[in-house]
Write an enzyme that holds these catalytic residues in place. Structure first.
Site, short mmCIF file in Angstrom:
data_model
loop_
_atom_site.label_atom_id
_atom_site.label_comp_id
_atom_site.label_asym_id
_atom_site.label_seq_id
_atom_site.Cartn_x
_atom_site.Cartn_y
_atom_site.Cartn_z
N ASP A 13 3.95 5.70 -10.87
CA ASP A 13 4.95 4.63 -10.97
C ASP A 13 5.69 4.39 -9.66
O ASP A 13 6.86 4.01 -9.65
CB ASP A 13 5.97 4.94 -12.10
CG ASP A 13 5.28 5.14 -13.43
OD1 ASP A 13 4.29 4.45 -13.69
OD2 ASP A 13 5.73 6.00 -14.20
N LYS A 16 2.38 1.06 -7.14
CA LYS A 16 0.99 0.84 -6.67
C LYS A 16 0.51 -0.57 -7.01
O LYS A 16 -0.18 -1.19 -6.22
CB LYS A 16 0.04 1.87 -7.32
CG LYS A 16 0.37 3.31 -6.95
CD LYS A 16 -0.51 4.30 -7.68
CE LYS A 16 -0.26 4.36 -9.17
NZ LYS A 16 1.05 4.93 -9.55
N GLY A 40 0.17 2.15 -15.92
CA GLY A 40 0.88 0.91 -16.18
C GLY A 40 1.32 0.38 -14.83
O GLY A 40 2.19 0.96 -14.20
N HIS A 41 0.65 -0.66 -14.36
CA HIS A 41 0.93 -1.19 -13.02
C HIS A 41 1.57 -2.58 -13.17
O HIS A 41 0.98 -3.48 -13.75
CB HIS A 41 -0.36 -1.30 -12.21
CG HIS A 41 -0.98 0.04 -11.94
ND1 HIS A 41 -2.16 0.20 -11.27
CD2 HIS A 41 -0.56 1.29 -12.24
CE1 HIS A 41 -2.45 1.50 -11.19
NE2 HIS A 41 -1.49 2.18 -11.77
N GLN A 223 -1.90 6.82 -11.62
CA GLN A 223 -1.08 8.05 -11.60
C GLN A 223 -0.64 8.40 -10.16
O GLN A 223 -0.40 7.50 -9.40
CB GLN A 223 -1.83 9.22 -12.26
CG GLN A 223 -2.05 9.05 -13.76
CD GLN A 223 -3.17 8.07 -14.10
OE1 GLN A 223 -4.28 8.21 -13.63
NE2 GLN A 223 -2.88 7.09 -14.91
N GLY A 412 9.27 -1.72 0.54
CA GLY A 412 9.55 -2.64 -0.57
C GLY A 412 11.05 -2.78 -0.75
O GLY A 412 11.77 -1.78 -0.84
P1 GDP Z 1 2.77 1.71 -10.54
O1 GDP Z 1 2.37 2.39 -11.81
O2 GDP Z 1 2.71 2.61 -9.36
O3 GDP Z 1 2.05 0.41 -10.31
O4 GDP Z 1 4.33 1.35 -10.72
P2 GDP Z 1 5.04 0.70 -12.04
O5 GDP Z 1 4.66 -0.72 -12.14
O6 GDP Z 1 4.80 1.57 -13.21
O7 GDP Z 1 6.57 0.91 -11.66
C1 GDP Z 1 7.10 0.37 -10.50
C2 GDP Z 1 8.21 -0.64 -10.87
O8 GDP Z 1 8.95 -0.94 -9.72
C3 GDP Z 1 7.69 -1.97 -11.37
O9 GDP Z 1 8.59 -2.47 -12.31
C4 GDP Z 1 7.66 -2.85 -10.13
O10 GDP Z 1 7.78 -4.24 -10.40
C5 GDP Z 1 8.87 -2.33 -9.41
N1 GDP Z 1 8.83 -2.38 -7.94
C6 GDP Z 1 7.78 -2.17 -7.10
N2 GDP Z 1 8.20 -2.19 -5.81
C7 GDP Z 1 9.54 -2.44 -5.84
C8 GDP Z 1 10.55 -2.54 -4.84
O11 GDP Z 1 10.31 -2.40 -3.65
N3 GDP Z 1 11.84 -2.75 -5.28
C9 GDP Z 1 12.15 -2.90 -6.61
N4 GDP Z 1 13.42 -3.11 -6.95
N5 GDP Z 1 11.21 -2.80 -7.57
C10 GDP Z 1 9.93 -2.56 -7.20
P1 IMO Z 2 0.68 4.97 -13.27
O1 IMO Z 2 -0.71 4.60 -12.82
C1 IMO Z 2 3.40 8.10 -14.69
C2 IMO Z 2 1.63 11.28 -17.16
C3 IMO Z 2 2.03 11.35 -18.62
C4 IMO Z 2 1.92 12.84 -18.86
C5 IMO Z 2 0.71 13.23 -18.01
C6 IMO Z 2 -0.58 13.35 -18.80
O2 IMO Z 2 1.40 3.85 -13.96
O3 IMO Z 2 1.45 5.57 -12.15
P2 IMO Z 2 -2.22 11.54 -19.84
O4 IMO Z 2 -2.00 10.49 -20.89
O5 IMO Z 2 -2.67 10.99 -18.53
O6 IMO Z 2 -3.11 12.67 -20.31
O7 IMO Z 2 -0.77 12.21 -19.62
O8 IMO Z 2 0.58 12.22 -17.02
N1 IMO Z 2 1.10 9.96 -16.73
C7 IMO Z 2 1.77 9.09 -15.95
N2 IMO Z 2 3.03 9.14 -15.47
N3 IMO Z 2 2.59 7.07 -14.37
C8 IMO Z 2 1.32 7.01 -14.83
O9 IMO Z 2 0.44 6.07 -14.43
C9 IMO Z 2 0.87 8.04 -15.70
N4 IMO Z 2 -0.31 8.29 -16.34
C10 IMO Z 2 -0.15 9.47 -16.95
O10 IMO Z 2 3.34 10.87 -18.82
O11 IMO Z 2 3.03 13.50 -18.32
MG MG Z 3 3.11 2.81 -13.71
#
Ligand code: GDP
Ligand code: IMO
Ligand code: MG
Length: 427
Positions: A13, A16, A40-41, A223, A412
């Site tokens: 999170d 990415k 979850g991206h 991840q 960012g």
């Molecule tokens: P990922 O799993 O690595 O793709 O990240 P997620 O989407 O799960 O979580 C990142 C969150 O931060 C999302 O809601 C993005 O829209 C948000 N985000 C990404 N870069 C920035 C940034 O530079 N500033 C802010 N405020 N939000 C950001």
């Molecule tokens: P993105 O790509 C954050 C965590 C779960 C749990 C552990 C194992 O959005 O960064 P799993 O279902 O993979 O067997 O769970 O990994 N986990 C993540 N945490 N971001 C993710 O994906 C994750 N995918 C799995 O919360 O602790």
């Molecule tokens: Mg994510």
């Protein structure tokens, strides 16, 4: 610059999806190499927000071909619903390619994920419940079902039978659940075959040819480094290799073809699920980071645990991934703190430790040693260059760069594509 890897440097999170989408306009292929719909991206384009789970974030860039590599585990029901959700919003999904060697997540994997977590009780991992671990376990155990098996009914039936022979014993005798019928699983899986067949390709051949011809390929990790089954905080990890080596095994592209490895690094730290987290904040500051940063899971909706930046982890990510660059995200979230602590080392059993300890017990005992940096109060979301950042924000970035072992090439300052300060080009 034909091939680059973009991966999470912390516990996932990090942003990415945003970073991949930003590059999507300049690359020919975006390839997911591991994980599944546990990811979850989030991608924000103009006033539109997309949450992608299985599809590579490049799917939102019209010129880019999205690829699901052999290292990914694919839940066909989730894939088809994600595709139709995007098509309903006018996104062209026709270019998608899926490796025939990718393994499938079937309903029994999802069931097993949930019941085994329940069985673990207090010791649970806190998985996403999407069947990821059981599907990878079957792959390693050589009883997995692959995408290509969907197109040979007799093979599919034999493989499902082989898998369920054992699993039904476990489900019934250990977990007190009803056995799952082979026919039901086979019928469900065959129902996906026609809709998926047009996407299946020899992605290894195609990606190698593309790189040889000078096309640009971006490998997008799910991840993060600390969730890697080999290099993360085992057993509180996911069941795949998000680290850079995973891009090779998960796509069939050799390491000599990869030129750049970009670590996505949040300006503070978050984690979802159980496991050690030295800089975790259980106080008002943690709550403030969660609220301002919108730190709630895209996949499960769980609150993310929040803490200060941990330079020991960033250095470790540089080492195990061979990072060439960092993309620092969410710097804007730190606006308004008078002073910002940064963890520079750990204290373990009274000793100062600069590197991530390999021993699980030591890591569980690690206490953060903080250096406190001066904060800033100016809004930075409109900044387009490094010089436009307040002096203390510049100092924060420079300090992180010195501690983390690779240049910070982008920053960012908001979730949108254009809310990015590019310092060095990635291409
Ligand atoms: P990922 O799993 O690595 O793709 O990240 P997620 O989407 O799960 O979580 C990142 C969150 O931060 C999302 O809601 C993005 O829209 C948000 N985000 C990404 N870069 C920035 C940034 O530079 N500033 C802010 N405020 N939000 C950001
Ligand atoms: P993105 O790509 C954050 C965590 C779960 C749990 C552990 C194992 O959005 O960064 P799993 O279902 O993979 O067997 O769970 O990994 N986990 C993540 N945490 N971001 C993710 O994906 C994750 N995918 C799995 O919360 O602790
Ligand atoms: Mg994510």
């Amino acid at each position: 610059m034909p091939a680059l890897v973009l991966l999470g440097a912390q516990w996932g999170d990090e942003g990415k999806g945003k970073a991949t989408d930003l590059l999507g306009g300049s690359v020919d292929y975006v390839v997911r190499y591991q994980g599944g719909n546990n990811a979850g991206h989030t991608v924000v384009v103009g006033d539109q927000k997309y949450a992608l789970h299985l599809l590579p974030s490049g799917i939102l860039s019209p010129g880019c071909t999205p690829v699901i590599g052999n290292g990914v585990v694919v839940d066909p029901a989730v894939l088809l619903s994600e595709l139709s959700g995007l098509a309903d919003r006018g996104v062209d999904t026709s270019k998608l390619l899926i490796s025939g060697n990718a393994h499938l997540i079937t309903p029994y994997h999802t069931t097993l994920d949930k019941v085994s977590e329940r069985f673990l009780g207090k010791r649970k991992i806190g998985t996403t419940g999407r069947g990821i671990g059981p599907a990878y376990a079957d792959k390693i155990n050589r009883v997995g079902i692959r995408v290509q098996d969907l197109f040979d009914e007799s093979i599919l039936r034999q493989k499902v039978e082989a898998a369920l022979d054992y699993k039904n014993q476990v489900l019934a005798k250990l977990y007190n659940r009803r056995a799952i019928a082979v026919d039901q699983v086979v019928e469900e899986l065959l129902g996906y075959a026609d809709r998926l067949s047009g996407y299946v390709a020899d992605t290894t051949l195609l990606l190698n040819n593309a790189i040889d011809q000078g096309q640009v390929v971006l490998f997008e990790g799910g991840q993060g480094t600390l969730l890697d089954v080999d290099h993360g905080t085992y057993p509180f990890v996911t069941s795949s290799n998000p680290t850079a080596g995973g891009a090779c095994t998960g796509t069939g592209v050799g390491p000599t073809k990869i030129n750049r490895v970009i670590g996505i690094l949040k300006a503070y730290t978050t984690r979802v699920g159980a496991g050690p987290f030295p800089t975790e904040l259980l106080d008002e500051d943690g709550e403030k980071l969660r609220t301002i940063g919108g730190e709630r899971g895209v996949t499960t909706g769980r609150d993310r645990r929040c803490g200060w930046f941990d330079a020991v982890i960033a250095r470790y990510a540089t080492r195990v991934n061979g990072l060439t660059d960092f993309f620092l995200t969410k710097l804007d979230v730190l606006t308004g703190w008078e002073r910002i602590p940064v963890c520079v080392a750990y204290e373990i059993d009274g000793k100062r430790v600069e590197e991530l300890p390999y021993s699980q017990t030591d890591f569980h005992h690690a206490k953060p040693i903080y250096e406190t940096l001066p904060g800033w109060s100016e809004d930075i979301t409109q900044a387009k260059t490094f010089d436009e950042l307040p002096k203390n924000a510049q100092k924060y970035v420079q300090a992180l760069e010195e501690m983390s072992g690779a240049p910070i090439s982008a920053i960012g300052v908001g979730p949108g594509r254009d809310e990015t300060i590019q310092i060095n080009s990635f291409l």
